[in-house]
Design a protein around this motif. Sequence first.
Motif, PDB file in Angstrom:
ATOM      1  N   ALA A 131       8.110  13.551  14.034  1.00 55.62           N
ATOM      2  CA  ALA A 131       8.549  12.438  15.234  1.00 55.62           C
ATOM      3  C   ALA A 131      10.039  12.511  15.455  1.00 55.62           C
ATOM      4  O   ALA A 131      10.846  12.738  14.696  1.00 55.62           O
ATOM      5  CB  ALA A 131       8.158  11.075  14.563  1.00 55.62           C
ATOM      6  N   LEU A 163       0.777  -1.062  -0.173  1.00 57.63           N
ATOM      7  CA  LEU A 163       0.040   0.048  -0.027  1.00 57.63           C
ATOM      8  C   LEU A 163       1.002   1.219  -0.060  1.00 57.63           C
ATOM      9  O   LEU A 163       0.825   2.042  -0.762  1.00 57.63           O
ATOM     10  CB  LEU A 163      -0.931   0.070   1.161  1.00 57.63           C
ATOM     11  N   THR A 181       7.769  17.273   5.596  1.00 60.20           N
ATOM     12  CA  THR A 181       7.408  17.748   7.062  1.00 60.20           C
ATOM     13  C   THR A 181       7.213  16.497   7.800  1.00 60.20           C
ATOM     14  O   THR A 181       6.720  15.412   7.388  1.00 60.20           O
ATOM     15  CB  THR A 181       6.338  18.646   6.814  1.00 60.20           C
ATOM     16  N   ALA A 182       7.664  16.808   9.010  1.00 58.49           N
ATOM     17  CA  ALA A 182       7.337  15.633  10.007  1.00 58.49           C
ATOM     18  C   ALA A 182       7.841  16.233  11.546  1.00 58.49           C
ATOM     19  O   ALA A 182       8.061  17.265  11.642  1.00 58.49           O
ATOM     20  CB  ALA A 182       8.402  14.412   9.811  1.00 58.49           C
ATOM     21  N   MET A 226      -6.286   8.080  -4.991  1.00 63.37           N
ATOM     22  CA  MET A 226      -6.923   7.153  -4.142  1.00 63.37           C
ATOM     23  C   MET A 226      -6.848   5.624  -4.699  1.00 63.37           C
ATOM     24  O   MET A 226      -7.292   5.075  -5.610  1.00 63.37           O
ATOM     25  CB  MET A 226      -8.327   7.146  -4.421  1.00 63.37           C
ATOM     26  N   ARG A 257       0.700   7.378  19.566  1.00 61.94           N
ATOM     27  CA  ARG A 257       1.844   7.674  18.823  1.00 61.94           C
ATOM     28  C   ARG A 257       3.085   7.121  19.752  1.00 61.94           C
ATOM     29  O   ARG A 257       4.324   7.967  19.791  1.00 61.94           O
ATOM     30  CB  ARG A 257       2.271   9.192  18.680  1.00 61.94           C
ATOM     31  N   ILE A 269      -2.802  16.315   4.689  1.00 56.61           N
ATOM     32  CA  ILE A 269      -3.395  17.039   5.827  1.00 56.61           C
ATOM     33  C   ILE A 269      -4.751  17.747   5.601  1.00 56.61           C
ATOM     34  O   ILE A 269      -5.828  17.535   6.291  1.00 56.61           O
ATOM     35  CB  ILE A 269      -2.462  18.262   6.454  1.00 56.61           C
ATOM     36  N   GLY A 306       6.168   9.117   7.835  1.00 58.52           N
ATOM     37  CA  GLY A 306       5.322   7.863   7.935  1.00 58.52           C
ATOM     38  C   GLY A 306       5.346   6.833   7.058  1.00 58.52           C
ATOM     39  O   GLY A 306       6.429   6.914   6.081  1.00 58.52           O
ATOM     40  N   ALA A 348      -4.757  12.292   1.229  1.00 55.24           N
ATOM     41  CA  ALA A 348      -5.626  11.949   2.322  1.00 55.24           C
ATOM     42  C   ALA A 348      -5.965  13.363   3.051  1.00 55.24           C
ATOM     43  O   ALA A 348      -5.215  14.359   2.534  1.00 55.24           O
ATOM     44  CB  ALA A 348      -5.049  11.178   3.352  1.00 55.24           C
ATOM     45  N   HIS A 379       4.393  16.339   2.633  1.00 57.82           N
ATOM     46  CA  HIS A 379       3.835  16.049   4.179  1.00 57.82           C
ATOM     47  C   HIS A 379       3.941  14.695   4.647  1.00 57.82           C
ATOM     48  O   HIS A 379       3.263  13.779   3.738  1.00 57.82           O
ATOM     49  CB  HIS A 379       2.433  16.831   4.106  1.00 57.82           C
ATOM     50  N   GLY A 380       3.921  14.525   5.842  1.00 57.95           N
ATOM     51  CA  GLY A 380       3.871  13.385   6.588  1.00 57.95           C
ATOM     52  C   GLY A 380       5.176  12.431   5.976  1.00 57.95           C
ATOM     53  O   GLY A 380       4.985  11.239   6.049  1.00 57.95           O
TER      54      GLY A 380
HETATM   55  N1  LIG Z   1      -4.281   8.161  -1.229  1.00 59.92           N
HETATM   56  C1  LIG Z   1      -4.383   6.701  -0.987  1.00 59.92           C
HETATM   57  O1  LIG Z   1      -5.030   5.792  -1.556  1.00 59.92           O
HETATM   58  C2  LIG Z   1      -3.702   6.397   0.586  1.00 59.92           C
HETATM   59  C3  LIG Z   1      -3.131   5.024   0.592  1.00 59.92           C
HETATM   60  C4  LIG Z   1      -2.541   5.015   1.641  1.00 59.92           C
HETATM   61  C5  LIG Z   1      -2.530   5.928   2.794  1.00 59.92           C
HETATM   62  N2  LIG Z   1      -3.175   7.173   2.453  1.00 59.92           N
HETATM   63  C6  LIG Z   1      -3.321   8.123   3.736  1.00 59.92           C
HETATM   64  O2  LIG Z   1      -1.916   8.512   3.886  1.00 59.92           O
HETATM   65  C7  LIG Z   1      -1.958   9.177   5.084  1.00 59.92           C
HETATM   66  C8  LIG Z   1      -0.570   8.618   5.669  1.00 59.92           C
HETATM   67  O3  LIG Z   1      -0.786   7.238   5.968  1.00 59.92           O
HETATM   68  P1  LIG Z   1       0.432   6.189   6.911  1.00 59.92           P
HETATM   69  O4  LIG Z   1       0.149   5.005   6.608  1.00 59.92           O
HETATM   70  O5  LIG Z   1       1.843   6.572   5.923  1.00 59.92           O
HETATM   71  O6  LIG Z   1       0.393   7.071   8.067  1.00 59.92           O
HETATM   72  P2  LIG Z   1       1.422   7.207   9.250  1.00 59.92           P
HETATM   73  O7  LIG Z   1       2.521   6.101   8.915  1.00 59.92           O
HETATM   74  O8  LIG Z   1       0.867   7.330  10.654  1.00 59.92           O
HETATM   75  O9  LIG Z   1       2.132   8.553   8.847  1.00 59.92           O
HETATM   76  C9  LIG Z   1       1.438   9.853   9.147  1.00 59.92           C
HETATM   77  C10 LIG Z   1       2.347  10.803   9.104  1.00 59.92           C
HETATM   78  O10 LIG Z   1       1.877  12.184   9.279  1.00 59.92           O
HETATM   79  C11 LIG Z   1       2.597  13.002   9.869  1.00 59.92           C
HETATM   80  N3  LIG Z   1       1.960  14.207  10.556  1.00 59.92           N
HETATM   81  C12 LIG Z   1       1.005  14.272  11.239  1.00 59.92           C
HETATM   82  N4  LIG Z   1       0.604  15.673  11.507  1.00 59.92           N
HETATM   83  C13 LIG Z   1       1.147  16.047  10.652  1.00 59.92           C
HETATM   84  C14 LIG Z   1       1.122  17.491  10.280  1.00 59.92           C
HETATM   85  N5  LIG Z   1       0.218  18.452  10.710  1.00 59.92           N
HETATM   86  N6  LIG Z   1       2.066  17.807   8.993  1.00 59.92           N
HETATM   87  C15 LIG Z   1       2.842  17.018   8.377  1.00 59.92           C
HETATM   88  N7  LIG Z   1       3.120  15.940   8.819  1.00 59.92           N
HETATM   89  C16 LIG Z   1       2.144  15.387   9.805  1.00 59.92           C
HETATM   90  C17 LIG Z   1       3.113  12.067  10.960  1.00 59.92           C
HETATM   91  O11 LIG Z   1       4.562  12.637  11.101  1.00 59.92           O
HETATM   92  P3  LIG Z   1       5.121  12.815  12.581  1.00 59.92           P
HETATM   93  O12 LIG Z   1       4.765  11.691  13.571  1.00 59.92           O
HETATM   94  O13 LIG Z   1       6.642  12.925  12.465  1.00 59.92           O
HETATM   95  O14 LIG Z   1       4.627  14.193  13.340  1.00 59.92           O
HETATM   96  C18 LIG Z   1       3.203  11.024  10.418  1.00 59.92           C
HETATM   97  O15 LIG Z   1       4.623  10.463  10.042  1.00 59.92           O
HETATM   98  C19 LIG Z   1      -3.162   8.685   6.091  1.00 59.92           C
HETATM   99  O16 LIG Z   1      -3.838   9.675   6.014  1.00 59.92           O
HETATM  100  C20 LIG Z   1      -3.667   7.706   5.127  1.00 59.92           C
HETATM  101  O17 LIG Z   1      -4.996   7.346   5.073  1.00 59.92           O
HETATM  102  C21 LIG Z   1      -3.731   7.355   1.429  1.00 59.92           C
END
Ligand SMILES: NC(=O)c1ccc[n+]([C@@H]2O[C@H](COP(=O)([O-])OP(=O)(O)OC[C@H]3O[C@@H](n4cnc5c(N)ncnc54)[C@H](OP(=O)(O)O)[C@@H]3O)[C@@H](O)[C@H]2O)c1
Length: 341
Positions: free
Chosen positions: A182, A131, A179-180, A279, A330, A223, A159, A245, A155-156
């Motif tokens: 953690a 994924l 941006t991050a 998506m 977290r 975000i 993650g 997302a 961003h993120g």
């Molecule tokens: N488009 C799609 O089909 C698809 C597929 C997969 C996932 N997604 C989406 O992608 C997003 C990330 O998924 P993931 O599994 O990678 O999650 P994850 O591992 O929890 O990573 C999310 C990251 O977002 C960061 N974050 C939180 N608040 C933030 C802010 N204000 N500014 C910048 N970064 C911020 C966190 O960073 P820190 O902890 O360093 O603060 C964390 O590393 C989710 O919303 C998920 O639903 C979408």
Amino acid sequence: MQDIVFRKVVAERFGGPGVLRTVTAALPTPPPGHARVRVLAAGVGFTDLMARSGDYLLQRRAPFTPGYELAGEIVDLNPDGPTPPGLGTGVAVAAALTAMGAYAEYVTLPLWQLVPLPDGLEPRLAAAVPLDHLTALSLLDTHGRVGHGDAVLVHGASGGVGQAVGALGRMRGLRMYGTASAQGSREALARYGTTFIDYRHEDFEEVLRVREPAGVRAVFDHIGGANLGRGYRVLGPGGVLVSYAFSGRPGRMVGDTMRGAARVKLMGLRPGRRTALSMVPREIAADHEGYRSALAGLLALASRGEITPRLAAVRPMEEAADVHGALERREISGKVVLVPR
Ligand SMILES: NC(=O)c1ccc[n+]([C@@H]2O[C@H](COP(=O)([O-])OP(=O)(O)OC[C@H]3O[C@@H](n4cnc5c(N)ncnc54)[C@H](OP(=O)(O)O)[C@@H]3O)[C@@H](O)[C@H]2O)c1
């Protein structure tokens, strides 16, 4: 073929991690064009947590089994035409699912969804690939259309998806900003050559105004809200804002997501820059061959060590509720893989 009695994790209703329970069910003979797969490892993503809360746009009705990705072994299959190359009983495979269901000892999946694992690739590592890395390809190639030397903001970046963008972006020779917040993010991002922007203390618009006065080629945003407008402002001419997302208010995530998507579409009407929505589950369902070749390529990269998903934890599947809780608090940062006992 007989029914298989197996265990799976179920979100009995929408709510906190406590709604996840392990239950027993029967898995009937696969219908034509499908296979039964014994799950060896299932990846956990932030989307699973949103879906469990009932806050996800492509929401399953409760009760449902979370989990968008897995590695496993085919136990039997029921072809309805030519079997895709390399598939057969006993073959190790990986898959990205389109409607979740991977937190289970067994799953039934269509044959087109199963991609053989290259020799030597550990199922636990393979389960962390689909994924996040297919999403990274969707961002970079399908929607971002970025190339060597382009500047991008993700961003993120710490993650699962963010690190996959880092790994694949480095191979494409991108100049990356992430941006991050953690702990350890600076070092983690440095592995991909990504410049770390701590969103708690730094304003990414200010950083990029200085570092990239001509603007960046792409912004990848998860975000939503005001962040979208700010991301749009740092784009250079011809640049693209890709939304992957949206965060929202607790209990209103779906409404907020739809508002965010509408906003992205409206921004796309302005001349000079593009916007796009990624998506991945829908993109997989719409292009089976594209999915198979993309995932096969990613698994090959993982087997050669050219992408190395960082596993923060490997936990028994029955501990899914604890894992969701720890991710929400977290206490764990990074990718978690669940393994059936
Ligand atoms: N488009 C799609 O089909 C698809 C597929 C997969 C996932 N997604 C989406 O992608 C997003 C990330 O998924 P993931 O599994 O990678 O999650 P994850 O591992 O929890 O990573 C999310 C990251 O977002 C960061 N974050 C939180 N608040 C933030 C802010 N204000 N500014 C910048 N970064 C911020 C966190 O960073 P820190 O902890 O360093 O603060 C964390 O590393 C989710 O919303 C998920 O639903 C979408």
